[in-house]
Design a protein around this motif. Structure first.
Motif, PDB file in Angstrom:
ATOM      1  N   LYS A  52      -0.957  -4.869  -6.369  1.00  0.00           N
ATOM      2  CA  LYS A  52      -0.542  -4.658  -7.765  1.00  0.00           C
ATOM      3  C   LYS A  52       0.009  -3.248  -7.986  1.00  0.00           C
ATOM      4  O   LYS A  52       0.568  -2.963  -9.032  1.00  0.00           O
ATOM      5  CB  LYS A  52      -1.729  -4.901  -8.706  1.00  0.00           C
ATOM      6  CG  LYS A  52      -2.229  -6.338  -8.713  1.00  0.00           C
ATOM      7  CD  LYS A  52      -3.356  -6.555  -9.707  1.00  0.00           C
ATOM      8  CE  LYS A  52      -4.502  -5.594  -9.639  1.00  0.00           C
ATOM      9  NZ  LYS A  52      -5.230  -5.448  -8.392  1.00  0.00           N
ATOM     10  N   ALA A  53      -0.173  -2.365  -7.007  1.00  0.00           N
ATOM     11  CA  ALA A  53       0.288  -0.981  -7.132  1.00  0.00           C
ATOM     12  C   ALA A  53       1.062  -0.577  -5.878  1.00  0.00           C
ATOM     13  O   ALA A  53       0.618   0.264  -5.104  1.00  0.00           O
ATOM     14  CB  ALA A  53      -0.909  -0.061  -7.349  1.00  0.00           C
ATOM     15  N   PRO A  54       2.233  -1.172  -5.662  1.00  0.00           N
ATOM     16  CA  PRO A  54       2.966  -0.921  -4.419  1.00  0.00           C
ATOM     17  C   PRO A  54       3.438   0.524  -4.246  1.00  0.00           C
ATOM     18  O   PRO A  54       3.740   0.928  -3.129  1.00  0.00           O
ATOM     19  CB  PRO A  54       4.143  -1.887  -4.481  1.00  0.00           C
ATOM     20  CG  PRO A  54       4.289  -2.244  -5.915  1.00  0.00           C
ATOM     21  CD  PRO A  54       2.919  -2.138  -6.519  1.00  0.00           C
ATOM     22  N   THR A  55       3.512   1.288  -5.315  1.00  0.00           N
ATOM     23  CA  THR A  55       3.888   2.702  -5.168  1.00  0.00           C
ATOM     24  C   THR A  55       2.657   3.601  -5.179  1.00  0.00           C
ATOM     25  O   THR A  55       2.774   4.815  -5.145  1.00  0.00           O
ATOM     26  CB  THR A  55       4.839   3.151  -6.290  1.00  0.00           C
ATOM     27  OG1 THR A  55       4.180   2.989  -7.547  1.00  0.00           O
ATOM     28  CG2 THR A  55       6.123   2.366  -6.269  1.00  0.00           C
ATOM     29  N   GLY A  56       1.491   2.990  -5.206  1.00  0.00           N
ATOM     30  CA  GLY A  56       0.239   3.737  -5.217  1.00  0.00           C
ATOM     31  C   GLY A  56      -0.205   4.143  -3.826  1.00  0.00           C
ATOM     32  O   GLY A  56       0.555   4.075  -2.864  1.00  0.00           O
ATOM     33  N   PRO A  57      -1.460   4.529  -3.716  1.00  0.00           N
ATOM     34  CA  PRO A  57      -1.968   5.033  -2.439  1.00  0.00           C
ATOM     35  C   PRO A  57      -2.186   3.926  -1.404  1.00  0.00           C
ATOM     36  O   PRO A  57      -2.251   2.746  -1.739  1.00  0.00           O
ATOM     37  CB  PRO A  57      -3.309   5.668  -2.830  1.00  0.00           C
ATOM     38  CG  PRO A  57      -3.735   4.924  -4.055  1.00  0.00           C
ATOM     39  CD  PRO A  57      -2.460   4.580  -4.782  1.00  0.00           C
ATOM     40  N   ALA A  58      -2.290   4.355  -0.178  1.00  0.00           N
ATOM     41  CA  ALA A  58      -2.616   3.465   0.939  1.00  0.00           C
ATOM     42  C   ALA A  58      -3.671   4.150   1.791  1.00  0.00           C
ATOM     43  O   ALA A  58      -3.776   5.381   1.806  1.00  0.00           O
ATOM     44  CB  ALA A  58      -1.372   3.168   1.773  1.00  0.00           C
ATOM     45  N   LEU A  59      -4.459   3.340   2.478  1.00  0.00           N
ATOM     46  CA  LEU A  59      -5.420   3.855   3.449  1.00  0.00           C
ATOM     47  C   LEU A  59      -4.902   3.559   4.841  1.00  0.00           C
ATOM     48  O   LEU A  59      -4.420   2.464   5.112  1.00  0.00           O
ATOM     49  CB  LEU A  59      -6.785   3.188   3.277  1.00  0.00           C
ATOM     50  CG  LEU A  59      -7.556   3.541   2.030  1.00  0.00           C
ATOM     51  CD1 LEU A  59      -8.836   2.718   1.971  1.00  0.00           C
ATOM     52  CD2 LEU A  59      -7.891   5.020   2.018  1.00  0.00           C
ATOM     53  N   LEU A  60      -5.004   4.531   5.720  1.00  0.00           N
ATOM     54  CA  LEU A  60      -4.630   4.354   7.115  1.00  0.00           C
ATOM     55  C   LEU A  60      -5.919   4.224   7.912  1.00  0.00           C
ATOM     56  O   LEU A  60      -6.792   5.087   7.836  1.00  0.00           O
ATOM     57  CB  LEU A  60      -3.812   5.542   7.611  1.00  0.00           C
ATOM     58  CG  LEU A  60      -2.601   5.927   6.752  1.00  0.00           C
ATOM     59  CD1 LEU A  60      -1.848   7.064   7.412  1.00  0.00           C
ATOM     60  CD2 LEU A  60      -1.708   4.747   6.502  1.00  0.00           C
TER      61      LEU A  60
END
Length: 72
Positions: free
Chosen positions: A45-53
């Protein structure tokens, strides 16, 4: 785990489960570095939000815990 503030900065192809329904709360995954076995996760729902690697081993442990109901 390593956070990335804006997941659009990653040059990857995102995917989510084929069982995901439109509008559902989903997590998208991507292979970030297959040589070093690193995956990326983000909120669909937040494709420009944060990601975890995450290293593959950590991701597999997390998914196994979810599958067996260890996390609620």
């Amino acid at each position: 785990m390593t956070p990335v503030a804006d997941s659009t900065t990653l040059a990857v192809t995102w995917w989510k489960s084929s069982r995901s329904e439109a509008g559902a709360q989903c997590v998208e995954c991507a292979v970030l570095d297959p040589d070093h076995r690193i995956a990326a996760l983000r909120d669909s729902k937040a494709p420009t939000g944060p990601a975890l690697l995450l290293p593959y081993d950590t991701l597999n442990t997390f998914l196994a815990a979810l599958k067996h109901g260890a996390l609620k």
